[in-house]
Structures are given as C-alpha cells and as structure tokens.
Enzyme design. Structure first.
Site, PDB file in Angstrom:
ATOM      1  N   GLN A  27      49.632 -73.386  74.236  1.00  0.00           N
ATOM      2  CA  GLN A  27      48.990 -74.367  73.359  1.00  0.00           C
ATOM      3  C   GLN A  27      48.084 -73.709  72.328  1.00  0.00           C
ATOM      4  O   GLN A  27      48.034 -74.127  71.168  1.00  0.00           O
ATOM      5  CB  GLN A  27      48.193 -75.374  74.179  1.00  0.00           C
ATOM      6  CG  GLN A  27      49.024 -76.464  74.827  1.00  0.00           C
ATOM      7  CD  GLN A  27      49.620 -77.446  73.832  1.00  0.00           C
ATOM      8  OE1 GLN A  27      49.120 -77.632  72.733  1.00  0.00           O
ATOM      9  NE2 GLN A  27      50.701 -78.085  74.235  1.00  0.00           N
ATOM     10  N   SER A  51      41.368 -58.566  75.987  1.00  0.00           N
ATOM     11  CA  SER A  51      42.488 -59.479  76.189  1.00  0.00           C
ATOM     12  C   SER A  51      43.749 -58.928  75.527  1.00  0.00           C
ATOM     13  O   SER A  51      43.727 -58.468  74.384  1.00  0.00           O
ATOM     14  CB  SER A  51      42.163 -60.853  75.602  1.00  0.00           C
ATOM     15  OG  SER A  51      43.321 -61.668  75.555  1.00  0.00           O
ATOM     16  N   ASP A  83      42.799 -74.212  82.984  1.00  0.00           N
ATOM     17  CA  ASP A  83      41.823 -75.145  83.558  1.00  0.00           C
ATOM     18  C   ASP A  83      40.844 -74.461  84.505  1.00  0.00           C
ATOM     19  O   ASP A  83      39.643 -74.757  84.490  1.00  0.00           O
ATOM     20  CB  ASP A  83      42.546 -76.263  84.320  1.00  0.00           C
ATOM     21  CG  ASP A  83      43.199 -77.272  83.392  1.00  0.00           C
ATOM     22  OD1 ASP A  83      42.553 -77.680  82.411  1.00  0.00           O
ATOM     23  OD2 ASP A  83      44.347 -77.652  83.636  1.00  0.00           O
ATOM     24  N   GLU A  84      41.360 -73.561  85.343  1.00  0.00           N
ATOM     25  CA  GLU A  84      40.507 -72.970  86.367  1.00  0.00           C
ATOM     26  C   GLU A  84      39.465 -72.003  85.816  1.00  0.00           C
ATOM     27  O   GLU A  84      38.526 -71.628  86.514  1.00  0.00           O
ATOM     28  CB  GLU A  84      41.361 -72.252  87.425  1.00  0.00           C
ATOM     29  CG  GLU A  84      42.161 -71.066  86.913  1.00  0.00           C
ATOM     30  CD  GLU A  84      43.574 -71.438  86.492  1.00  0.00           C
ATOM     31  OE1 GLU A  84      44.483 -70.607  86.676  1.00  0.00           O
ATOM     32  OE2 GLU A  84      43.759 -72.561  85.977  1.00  0.00           O
ATOM     33  N   GLN A  86      37.861 -72.639  82.745  1.00  0.00           N
ATOM     34  CA  GLN A  86      37.072 -73.296  81.705  1.00  0.00           C
ATOM     35  C   GLN A  86      35.596 -73.445  82.064  1.00  0.00           C
ATOM     36  O   GLN A  86      34.725 -73.282  81.202  1.00  0.00           O
ATOM     37  CB  GLN A  86      37.684 -74.657  81.373  1.00  0.00           C
ATOM     38  CG  GLN A  86      39.015 -74.555  80.645  1.00  0.00           C
ATOM     39  CD  GLN A  86      39.584 -75.903  80.271  1.00  0.00           C
ATOM     40  OE1 GLN A  86      38.934 -76.941  80.419  1.00  0.00           O
ATOM     41  NE2 GLN A  86      40.811 -75.907  79.767  1.00  0.00           N
ATOM     42  N   HIS A 108      43.328 -81.114  77.805  1.00  0.00           N
ATOM     43  CA  HIS A 108      43.551 -81.655  79.139  1.00  0.00           C
ATOM     44  C   HIS A 108      42.198 -82.102  79.676  1.00  0.00           C
ATOM     45  O   HIS A 108      41.196 -81.408  79.494  1.00  0.00           O
ATOM     46  CB  HIS A 108      44.184 -80.597  80.044  1.00  0.00           C
ATOM     47  CG  HIS A 108      44.605 -81.104  81.396  1.00  0.00           C
ATOM     48  ND1 HIS A 108      45.100 -82.374  81.585  1.00  0.00           N
ATOM     49  CD2 HIS A 108      44.609 -80.513  82.620  1.00  0.00           C
ATOM     50  CE1 HIS A 108      45.406 -82.535  82.865  1.00  0.00           C
ATOM     51  NE2 HIS A 108      45.101 -81.434  83.520  1.00  0.00           N
ATOM     52  N   GLU A 227      76.981 -78.952  88.512  1.00  0.00           N
ATOM     53  CA  GLU A 227      76.814 -80.349  88.904  1.00  0.00           C
ATOM     54  C   GLU A 227      75.349 -80.750  89.005  1.00  0.00           C
ATOM     55  O   GLU A 227      74.968 -81.858  88.616  1.00  0.00           O
ATOM     56  CB  GLU A 227      77.521 -80.604  90.240  1.00  0.00           C
ATOM     57  CG  GLU A 227      79.034 -80.545  90.170  1.00  0.00           C
ATOM     58  CD  GLU A 227      79.625 -81.623  89.274  1.00  0.00           C
ATOM     59  OE1 GLU A 227      78.977 -82.669  89.079  1.00  0.00           O
ATOM     60  OE2 GLU A 227      80.745 -81.418  88.756  1.00  0.00           O
TER      61      GLU A 227
END
Length: 326
Positions: A27, A51, A83-84, A86, A108, A227
């Site tokens: 994102q 990073s 999320d974990e 933030q 989110h 299938e």
C-alpha cells in the site's frame, strides 16, 4: 449511502500539505506514487534507518527520511506500516514530533479501533481504506481508473479532517470510482471477519480440501488442480460482472444443479454459526489480543503455517501446470 467522487473533492487541500508515508510496502508504494502523480509535490517516505526499502524509494524518484524526522516535517502522516508495528512507531517516533493540528491517517482501523494507539487530542485522525491490494490500486490509477475506498474520521481537532480525508482519497485515485463513508470500527471489524471467514481463510482451505479429496480418490494432481483452483478465477470474474444470481444463469445446467445440491452441504448452519463466533471474537477484541501476542514472538505459528503451505501437494501440481503455460 453517500458516494463521493472527484467532483466532490478539493485536491488542492492535499496538494498544499507536506505528506509523509510511513512504510513502503504494497500500500505504501502505491499510495505514494499515486499521490505524486496527482500533484502532491512535498512527499517523503518515512522508514527506519537501514530499511531495505530505501533503495526502491530512491529508484522511484522519491525521498526517504527517518520516521521521527518525517514526523517533524509533515502536515499529514499516513500510517501504512504493518499493524503490529504501528503502536511502537507512533509512541516512539511520531507522537513526540508531529506538530499540533497535524493529521494522522490510516488505511486499516485496527490500531485505533482496539486502542493500540491512543492519539494525541490535538491531531486529526482519519481513515482512507482502498478496497484492494496496492498493486491493483496503482494499476487502476495508471489505467485512468480508480479503486473504491472507505473513509472515516475518528478525531477532528481542526474542523478539516473530513475534507482532508476526501482530498487524500481523491489523490490516490479513489474519487474516480467512489469513496464511501464508514467508521474505523466498521472497516476494521468487517475486514478482520472477511479475512478469516471468507476470503483469505475459508476459500484457500476449501480449495486445498477439494484438491486433497480428489487426489486421495485417485485423480491426478494436475486434474485436481484445474478443477479446484484454476476455475476459481473464472468464478470470481463471473460473480464480479454479473452477481451471484447472474453467475448461476451463466453456467451449465449441470453445474447449476450441482451447486444447488452441494453448496448447502458444505456451508451449513454449523458453518454460519462458526462465522458468527468469528465475528464476535473480532468485535470483542479477542482476535486482536491473539494477533498482538503472536506478533510479540515474531509470528512463530504464522511462519510455520506459511511454510507448511509451501509443502502442500497443490503447490507441486501448480508447478507442473505452469510448465504447460497455463
């Protein structure tokens, strides 16, 4: 439900702000590039020192900065880190530095809905949640289209939080498709439920179970793969274009009769009761508590579960089918 589109949005509002994107994953990258291409000229990518994403940021022609440095600079920060992570990022690198009256956005609602972040009262807190992955958000934008997004305001200290959220949503291209009003709770709870009970949880399990059933009965893995997996995309496309009723009208009478006979035997009253339990666990915060505890241990169960999936026979069948160019 009110739907906001480009004609309802003032893009000048976000274009006049200094925007920092926290994170450069799926994102983060898509939203940053869409913002840039929509005329947001003062844009930085907030990343921790060292990073590995910094090289990609530079290759995309954007500017990376440490999170605390970006917070001190920004008018708007968009929290697109996992999320974990933030809560720690906000506590250590954003809250002490972000100026009074600035805005903090999310895609989110989890950290706000379940109190992982208790935002400073002077900040505008908004949500802009595109309803799809970042790769699709970017592709739709470059194609001249957009992705539907939800928006919400949790905290409006300046009186501009809603118009700013809509401006941001327009700048990532969602005004071309539609921006729907929601809430942090609604977006978060529905998303967490869907991830477990339908999209990423139930459907892959159903595909694997169907594949296993056929292979155990002596069918070739390649036939079982065709299938139980390749036709899922055809199904999704039909439902997207025609709806469920329209999809049923488009398939053969044999397939339609089989769906009528088999579907209710798989999705039973017991299945629906389990779905209600999953939703209750989400709303009560039980899922978030388990998720935070798992994250604190670097996700051992999730890593083992992911590794196990790599060894499932359906993956070997996929490799064989790929050799056919399918």
């Amino acid at each position: 439900m009110k739907v906001f589109r480009d004609e309802d949005i003032d893009l000048a509002l976000i274009r006049g702000r200094r925007v920092a994107i926290v994170g450069y994953g799926n994102q983060g990258r898509a939203q940053a590039l869409n913002l840039r291409d929509s005329g947001v000229s003062e844009l930085r990518i907030a990343l921790p020192e060292g990073s590995g994403s910094r090289e990609r940021v530079a290759a995309d022609g954007l500017v990376a900065a440490d999170v605390s440095e970006a917070a001190a600079w920004a008018d708007v920060m968009m929290m697109l880190a996992p999320d974990e992570t933030q809560a720690e990022i906000y506590r250590d690198s954003i809250a002490p530095h972000l100026r009074r009256g600035a805005a903090l956005g999310f895609s989110h609602g989890l950290a706000i809905r379940f109190g992982l972040i208790d935002p400073r009262p002077d900040l505008d807190i908004f949500l802009v949640a595109p309803k799809g992955p970042g790769t699709a958000l970017r592709q739709l934008y470059t194609d001249g289209r957009g992705m539907v997004a939800l928006f919400a305001v949790h905290q409006d200290s300046t009186g501009e939080a809603e118009t700013l959220a809509l401006s941001y949503a327009g700048a990532i291209g969602s005004g071309r498709a539609g921006i729907l009003a929601s809430s942090f709770a609604e977006e978060c709870e529905a998303d967490l439920f869907n991830e477990q009970a339908v999209l990423w949880g139930a459907i892959p399990e159903l595909i694997q179970a169907g594949f296993d059933t056929l292979v155990e009965a002596g069918f070739s893995p390649e036939v079982a793969y065709f299938e139980c997996l390749t036709e899922v995309k055809l199904l999704a496309d039909l439902i997207y274009e025609r709806g469920i009723a329209g999809m049923r009208e488009a398939i053969s009478t044999t397939a339609r009769f089989g769906a009528m006979e088999g579907g209710p035997r798989i999705v039973t009253d017991k299945t629906r009761a389990e779905m209600r339990r999953i939703l209750a666990e989400v709303r009560e915060g039980k899922f978030t508590s388990k998720f935070v505890a798992e994250a604190a241990q670097s996700h051992p169960r999730m890593r083992a579960w992911t590794d196990a999936a790599k060894g499932h026979p359906i993956e070997f069948a996929r490799a064989e089918v790929k050799k056919l160019g399918t």
